[in-house]
Design a protein around this motif. Structure first.
Motif, PDB file in Angstrom:
ATOM      1  N   UNK A 181      64.953  83.286 124.641  1.00  0.00           N
ATOM      2  CA  UNK A 181      64.159  83.489 123.434  1.00  0.00           C
ATOM      3  C   UNK A 181      65.039  83.316 122.197  1.00  0.00           C
ATOM      4  N   UNK A 182      64.583  82.478 121.267  1.00  0.00           N
ATOM      5  CA  UNK A 182      65.357  82.201 120.055  1.00  0.00           C
ATOM      6  C   UNK A 182      66.266  81.005 120.160  1.00  0.00           C
ATOM      7  N   UNK A 183      66.427  80.441 121.363  1.00  0.00           N
ATOM      8  CA  UNK A 183      67.267  79.254 121.559  1.00  0.00           C
ATOM      9  C   UNK A 183      66.353  78.034 121.557  1.00  0.00           C
ATOM     10  N   UNK A 184      66.452  77.218 120.531  1.00  0.00           N
ATOM     11  CA  UNK A 184      65.612  76.032 120.429  1.00  0.00           C
ATOM     12  C   UNK A 184      64.205  76.375 119.971  1.00  0.00           C
ATOM     13  N   UNK A 185      63.398  75.345 119.850  1.00  0.00           N
ATOM     14  CA  UNK A 185      62.003  75.505 119.429  1.00  0.00           C
ATOM     15  C   UNK A 185      61.170  75.784 120.673  1.00  0.00           C
ATOM     16  N   UNK A 186      60.413  76.892 120.736  1.00  0.00           N
ATOM     17  CA  UNK A 186      59.630  77.199 121.934  1.00  0.00           C
ATOM     18  C   UNK A 186      58.574  76.135 122.215  1.00  0.00           C
ATOM     19  N   UNK A 263      66.378  84.227 133.516  1.00  0.00           N
ATOM     20  CA  UNK A 263      66.984  83.311 132.538  1.00  0.00           C
ATOM     21  C   UNK A 263      68.377  83.740 132.104  1.00  0.00           C
ATOM     22  N   UNK A 264      68.950  84.821 132.684  1.00  0.00           N
ATOM     23  CA  UNK A 264      70.274  85.266 132.267  1.00  0.00           C
ATOM     24  C   UNK A 264      71.261  85.307 133.420  1.00  0.00           C
ATOM     25  N   UNK A 265      70.974  84.587 134.514  1.00  0.00           N
ATOM     26  CA  UNK A 265      71.959  84.504 135.579  1.00  0.00           C
ATOM     27  C   UNK A 265      73.175  83.744 135.070  1.00  0.00           C
ATOM     28  N   UNK A 266      74.317  84.082 135.653  1.00  0.00           N
ATOM     29  CA  UNK A 266      75.566  83.484 135.182  1.00  0.00           C
ATOM     30  C   UNK A 266      75.941  82.291 136.048  1.00  0.00           C
ATOM     31  N   UNK A 267      76.677  81.378 135.476  1.00  0.00           N
ATOM     32  CA  UNK A 267      77.230  80.226 136.178  1.00  0.00           C
ATOM     33  C   UNK A 267      78.683  80.484 136.522  1.00  0.00           C
ATOM     34  N   UNK A 268      79.196  79.584 137.317  1.00  0.00           N
ATOM     35  CA  UNK A 268      80.630  79.633 137.591  1.00  0.00           C
ATOM     36  C   UNK A 268      81.376  79.196 136.338  1.00  0.00           C
ATOM     37  N   UNK A 298      68.760  74.731 115.320  1.00  0.00           N
ATOM     38  CA  UNK A 298      69.167  75.718 116.329  1.00  0.00           C
ATOM     39  C   UNK A 298      69.636  77.015 115.688  1.00  0.00           C
ATOM     40  N   UNK A 299      70.345  76.886 114.585  1.00  0.00           N
ATOM     41  CA  UNK A 299      70.866  78.082 113.928  1.00  0.00           C
ATOM     42  C   UNK A 299      69.752  78.949 113.366  1.00  0.00           C
ATOM     43  N   UNK A 300      68.637  78.354 113.012  1.00  0.00           N
ATOM     44  CA  UNK A 300      67.503  79.116 112.509  1.00  0.00           C
ATOM     45  C   UNK A 300      67.681  79.509 111.067  1.00  0.00           C
ATOM     46  N   UNK A 301      66.637  80.113 110.497  1.00  0.00           N
ATOM     47  CA  UNK A 301      66.642  80.501 109.106  1.00  0.00           C
ATOM     48  C   UNK A 301      67.133  81.915 108.901  1.00  0.00           C
ATOM     49  N   UNK A 312      55.172  84.975 112.149  1.00  0.00           N
ATOM     50  CA  UNK A 312      56.153  84.073 112.731  1.00  0.00           C
ATOM     51  C   UNK A 312      55.772  83.742 114.174  1.00  0.00           C
ATOM     52  N   UNK A 313      56.094  82.529 114.587  1.00  0.00           N
ATOM     53  CA  UNK A 313      55.720  82.043 115.921  1.00  0.00           C
ATOM     54  C   UNK A 313      56.902  81.970 116.867  1.00  0.00           C
ATOM     55  N   UNK A 314      58.110  82.129 116.390  1.00  0.00           N
ATOM     56  CA  UNK A 314      59.276  82.047 117.258  1.00  0.00           C
ATOM     57  C   UNK A 314      60.256  83.137 116.882  1.00  0.00           C
ATOM     58  N   UNK A 315      61.034  83.587 117.882  1.00  0.00           N
ATOM     59  CA  UNK A 315      62.019  84.631 117.650  1.00  0.00           C
ATOM     60  C   UNK A 315      63.224  84.052 116.923  1.00  0.00           C
ATOM     61  N   UNK A 316      63.958  84.944 116.274  1.00  0.00           N
ATOM     62  CA  UNK A 316      65.141  84.520 115.561  1.00  0.00           C
ATOM     63  C   UNK A 316      66.251  84.189 116.543  1.00  0.00           C
ATOM     64  N   UNK A 317      67.090  83.230 116.190  1.00  0.00           N
ATOM     65  CA  UNK A 317      68.186  82.820 117.064  1.00  0.00           C
ATOM     66  C   UNK A 317      69.132  83.987 117.288  1.00  0.00           C
ATOM     67  N   UNK A 318      69.656  84.138 118.501  1.00  0.00           N
ATOM     68  CA  UNK A 318      70.593  85.241 118.756  1.00  0.00           C
ATOM     69  C   UNK A 318      71.874  85.073 117.960  1.00  0.00           C
TER      70      UNK A 318
END
Length: 1126
Positions: A181-186, A263-268, A298-301, A312-318
């Motif tokens: 959520x907040x990463x890119x345009x939904x 959506x928050x599993x980690x990679x190697x 991506x950075x958002x407003x 607002x329709x999208x969450x703020x970028x983390x």
């Protein structure tokens, strides 16, 4: 449904592995598969299938799943049954065997995405093999104009569309659902189909969401390594891929004690490292403005407010993404050409780049956006080592922005560059001087007298010191930053001041030749003289005139010379051994410089520089005279002091040259500018003071001459004329005149002539009493001066009133109506703005009329000085029974409205009532003045004024007399003319009112309505289209059936105005009614009994004939056309 899907996927996976093993056992180089076959497989996979929907994009939840599964089965069936697909089948199985990321999944969407990725990899490999096997034939010299043979790996337009659809599905199903959520345009903010995807994708099925995201991004970047496919992928889906890589490589990993969330599993760690490298690679390879724009998205407003949170329709970028994007944007900025990339990335969406045109003009006019970009460029990022290091990297790129030649973006870039230049100079003047101003002014510095000349002495004559491109570029940059930027920052003025003499020398050279640099030099010099402090401006003028040799100028070894491209360059001067020729050139050059300098001063008289410089030159003459008297002749010198004698003689020669040059400057100023040189009382007083000082000095040195006596007489006569009423004075002017009192007293005591003594004494008394006491001597001297220089006096008076000095309200003496001024002194202390000199035609008018005329003149000069008492007095005078007084009051109110006087704008309703009531007056002068006032008021407040006027104009004849309605119609016509193109906003009410008026019972009102309709249609142009049929029907009916001749004339005249206003556009705007209008005009010409109406019709036919001739037979243009044959 899920078990069946799992068995199908497992069966396909086993089949791929068995066939892949068989293929690997077969030796031989791989053969390319036809692109049509692979694209056909993609089409089969993307086809709507057996669903009732026409496209996958509009399919809903269950229908979408069924369609995806049926397409997968149809593709497998095609591979099994169709022998023509064997090569593609083998290639697909080979790709599958190498794809470590391919896993069995119960999620149909991921199986569908995997198949798309496999087919796209097949397409990439086939395109690579086709390009490797392609050997283009040698071009035939006999058919050199033929197009070259296309490479076999080129995709057609339809094939590109299929590939783009496949890529869109991969991004939609394989990347976007797995972004935090907040990463890119939904997806839900893009299309309706995106909301369906969120419900269709199964996050619980294997592989995990993070691995699906990783696989999709990495495989797409692998496919993008091919140039053609890479352009398709990165041009449309760069933002989503970059968002996925940012999440994969930089999203904070969950702690060990923190439960895993979707959506928050980690990679190697190696996978995260690979994602970081992939992100850095595409950031460096992709078009940099596109990178900047996507990173900003991506950075958002900024943080949303409480009211914005509801909509607002999208969450703020983390926070981690905002920091990352800020760091990446700073890296883009610090790279070579990074400034241009940042500017293009921010501004291209506002109309620059490919859009261009009017959008670019609008974006350039949006100074807020340019200021925002300038603040970004002027702020040092945290990644920079130091502020000076940042300036060292960025400043050359900012200077390059001034040289953009692309017409679509030149205005934007130059505006941003100028604003950034000024911002940096204002915030950090020392660094800006070092890294911006000095590099920009380096070509001028190279040829200045303070530059190093040791190397130039060894250069042969004619050697180019500054090329024409460098000199032109330097002056254009200075013009853009200084004149266009128009912000007199202290560092700018100080940096350019040493080079003012060189620019003036170049200006003098361009005045003797044809050069494009003349206008640049002139505007730069005028701007500097206006923006410099008065003391610095006078010092610069003395240096430009040659009176101050200490200021840097053009190097004595250099000269300007015309260049081959029509501009100017600087070269090493050729030596001339002829002393007479050198002396002649020097004298001619000095005389020309003085004349050109006076021409410059004549263009900036408003700021008073010319008058101050003239007074400065007069004071310089007085100082020279005093120094000559004080300087004693040298004592007899011995042979040991011959060097001192030579130095003394050289000094005398220099002083004489300076005195002669000062006299020349004064003479040219008097010849070219004469009485227009002074623009204020202060300058006149300074001039008289300088003359009196010189006269007193002549008396003390016993150097009396006829010229000095005449000058003294003239200056004292000028003071007498000022005190005698040639110029209206105020109390502050008498404070300035008091500077003359000591000098007048000295003249009255020391001058030998009794007449001059008496005049000086009387002038001193008149000044001290503020004009309350004035003798006949002063009046006679004033009258003699005015008669001697009548025209010059009037011009001086107008010049002195051009810029009246400010005074407080206490300086203006106000007398209530019906009362006389209490003392004569009040008449002398009134402000010239309140009571200017009356013209001869108003001298016989009443006092009230003179006061109203004075207030009208005040409104033209300074509307802000109108007091409430003056406004109320004029408002009451608008109801005065005397017609001249009433008309003068209405004219004064109109002037205040036109000049936007605050008192008038605050009482618009009251003024409208006054004008409307006076429109009913029978006198022409009164009601025409009222009509003018209504038109001016409606030009400022059209939305408030027009409805009431239209209502009054369209009322039945019983409510208002016909004469009043006609006057309102005249006012409406003037309003239509004043609004111009803005009249389109009020098209509907105006047209409806005029069309209704064309059916009025009163014939005069019908004619008035038609006349106004013609004025309106003449300015609507293409906006007339929706109502052209109504207008034409009205005109035809009136012209054929109206019983009154004047109404029929008005209808035909509307046709004339319509054709004349539309001109060549008539064939487009009137194409549906042009034939009807033609028949109407013919009917009028043949059957109309009124001669004037027939004349109007004949004029309209001539206009129509010219329009049709130019339309059918356009002028021939000789131009070459180059056509490339297929």
């Amino acid at each position: 449904m899920a078990p069946t899907s799992g068995r199908d996927v497992g069966r396909r996976r086993g089949c791929w592995e068995r066939n892949a093993a068989a293929v690997m056992a077969v030796p031989g180089p791989p053969e390319p598969v036809a692109l049509e076959r692979i694209v056909g497989a993609l089409k089969l996979l993307l086809s709507p299938g057996g669903s009732d929907s026409s496209s996958l994009q509009i399919a809903k939840h269950d229908v979408l799943l069924d369609t995806l599964k049926s397409n997968l089965l149809a593709l497998d069936k095609k591979f099994e049954e169709d022998s023509q697909w064997t090569e593609l089948k083998i290639l697909r199985e080979e790709i599958t065997s190498r794809a470590e990321w391919l896993q069995n999944s119960l999620d149909v969407t991921w199986s569908f995405t995997s198949q798309l990725l496999v087919l796209l990899l097949c397409l990439k490999q086939s395109m690579v093999l086709l390009a490797a096997h392609f050997h283009p034939p040698k071009p035939n010299p006999r058919t050199a104009e033929a197009a070259p043979v296309l490479s076999p790996d080129t995709l057609s337009i339809s094939q590109q569309k299929t590939v783009q659809s496949a890529l869109q599905f991969v991004v939609t199903l394989g990347i976007c659902p797995f972004l935090l959520s907040g990463v890119g345009v939904p997806l839900r903010c893009r299309t309706e189909f995106g909301a369906v995807i969120q419900d269709v994708v199964s996050f619980a099925a294997a592989p995990s969401p993070i691995h699906r995201l990783y696989t999709s991004c990495i495989v797409l970047l692998d496919i993008a390594k091919h140039m053609s496919l890479g352009s398709l992928i990165l041009s449309r889906h760069f933002g989503d891929i970059a968002a996925g890589l940012c999440q994969l490589g930089f999203c904070p990993m969950k702690r060990k004690d923190e439960p895993a969330k979707p959506l928050q599993e980690s990679l190697k760690e190696e996978e995260r490292t690979r994602a970081r490298k992939a992100l850095q690679t595409i950031l460096d390879q992709v078009y940099q403005p596109l990178v900047v724009r996507e990173l900003i998205i991506l950075q958002g407003g900024p943080p949303q407010t409480d009211s914005d949170m509801k909509t607002q329709t999208s969450a703020r970028a983390p926070a981690w993404l905002r920091r990352l994007c800020g760091q990446l944007l700073s890296e883009r900025l610090m790279k070579p050409h990074g400034v241009q990339a940042v500017v293009r990335g921010i501004l291209e969406g506002a109309g620059a780049g490919a859009a261009g045109g009017a959008g670019a003009e609008a974006a350039a006019a949006d100074w807020r956006k340019c200021d925002m970009v300038a603040k970004i460029l002027a702020s040092c990022p945290q990644q920079s080592l130091s502020l000076e290091d940042y300036y060292q990297r960025i400043c050359p790129q900012i200077l390059d922005l001034l040289h953009i030649q692309d017409k679509l973006v030149a205005r934007q870039f130059q505006r941003v560059a100028t604003t950034t230049f000024l911002t940096m100079t204002r915030e950090h003047p020392q660094l800006a001087t070092k890294h911006l101003l000095q590099p920009m002014l380096e070509p001028i510095h190279r040829c200045s007298s303070v530059a190093e000349v040791s190397s130039e002495r060894e250069l042969p004559p004619g050697t180019i010191v500054v090329k024409e491109e460098e000199l032109s570029c330097c002056l254009e940059d200075v013009f853009k930053v200084f004149v266009v930027g128009n912000e007199p920052v202290a560092a700018l003025l100080e940096s350019f001041l040493p080079y003012l003499g060189i620019v003036f020398s170049l200006y003098c050279f361009t005045r003797q030749n044809v050069s494009p640099l003349r206008s640049f030099c002139q505007e730069i010099l005028l701007w500097m003289l206006k923006k410099l402090e008065r003391k610095a401006a006078l010092s610069s003028l003395k240096a430009l005139a040659g009176l101050d040799k200490s200021v840097p100028s053009l190097h004595p070894l250099c000269e300007f010379r015309a260049a081959s491209q029509g501009s100017t360059m600087v070269t090493v001067k050729e030596t001339n051994s002829d002393e007479d020729e050198v002396l002649y050139q020097k004298v001619t050059s000095e005389h020309g410089q003085v004349e050109f300098l006076v021409d410059l001063l004549s263009q900036c008289q408003e700021c008073g520089v010319a008058g101050d410089f003239f007074i400065c030159c007069l004071e310089e003459l007085t100082h020279v005279a005093a120094e000559n008297k004080a300087r004693l002749p040298p004592q007899p010198l011995s042979h040991e002091s011959l060097l001192a004698l030579e130095e003394y003689q050289s000094f005398l020669v220099e002083e004489q040259e300076k005195e002669l040059l000062t006299l020349q400057v004064v003479a040219v100023l008097c010849e070219r500018m004469s009485e227009t040189v002074f623009t204020s009382i202060t300058q006149v007083v300074e001039f008289v003071a300088a003359t009196l000082r010189r006269a007193c000095l002549s008396l003390t040195q016993e150097l009396e001459s006829a010229v000095e006596a005449q000058t003294l007489s003239m200056s004292m006569g000028l003071v007498a004329a000022i005190l005698g009423g040639a110029v209206q004075l105020k109390s502050s002017d008498f404070d300035v005149l008091k500077k003359l009192v000591p000098l007048l007293e000295e003249v009255s005591c020391t001058y030998p002539e009794p007449v001059i003594q008496e005049l000086a004494s009387d002038l001193r008394i008149t000044i001290c009493t503020h004009g309350a006491f004035s003798t006949d001597t002063v009046s006679a001297a004033a009258e003699a001066t005015v008669k001697k220089k009548d025209s010059g006096g009037s011009r001086m008076k107008s010049q002195l009133h051009t810029k009246p000095q400010r005074s407080s309200e206490a300086d203006v003496v106000q007398t209530p109506s019906g009362q006389q001024p209490q003392s004569e002194e009040a008449n002398h202390t009134e402000s010239p703005s309140a009571t200017p000199c009356m013209p001869p035609e108003t001298q016989g008018a009443t006092p009230m009329q003179q006061r109203l005329s004075a207030q009208s003149t005040t409104a033209n000069r300074n509307p802000g000085c109108t007091t409430q008492e003056q406004f109320q007095e004029v408002l009451l005078s608008a109801y005065d029974p005397e017609i001249p007084t009433r008309a003068a009051a209405l004219r004064t109110l109109s002037c205040w409205i036109e000049q936007r006087a605050p008192q008038a704008l605050r009482t618009q309703e009251k003024l409208l009532k006054v004008f409307l009531e006076n429109m009913e007056h029978e006198d022409t002068f009164v009601y025409l003045s009222a009509i003018q006032g209504v038109a001016l008021l409606a030009d400022i407040y059209p939305e408030e004024i027009l409805p009431s006027l239209l209502a009054q104009y369209g009322n039945s004849p019983g409510k208002h007399p016909p004469e009043t309605r006609m006057k309102v119609g005249e006012a409406l016509m003037r309003i239509v003319r004043a609004l111009g193109d803005m009249v389109s906003k009020y098209r509907e009410p105006l047209i409806h009112t005029f069309l209704r008026g064309a059916k009025d019972l009163d014939g005069s009102h019908r004619a008035s309505s038609l006349s106004n309709l013609g004025e309106l249609c003449q300015r609507l142009h293409f906006l007339l289209g929706p109502v052209v049929h109504e207008v034409t029907s009205c005109l035809i009916a009136v012209a054929k059936t109206d019983p009154e001749a004047q109404v029929r004339r008005a209808a035909i005249h509307v046709v004339v105005l319509l054709l004349r206003g539309l001109s060549q556009k008539a064939t487009e705007v009137l194409r549906d009614v042009l034939k009807d209008l033609y028949h109407l005009l013919k009917h009028v010409v043949h059957f109309e009994p009124d001669e004037a109406a027939r004349l109007h019709a004949q004029l309209a036919l001539e206009e129509l004939d010219e329009i049709m001739r130019s339309f059918l037979f356009p002028p021939q243009k000789l131009e070459k056309k180059i056509v490339v044959l297929p």
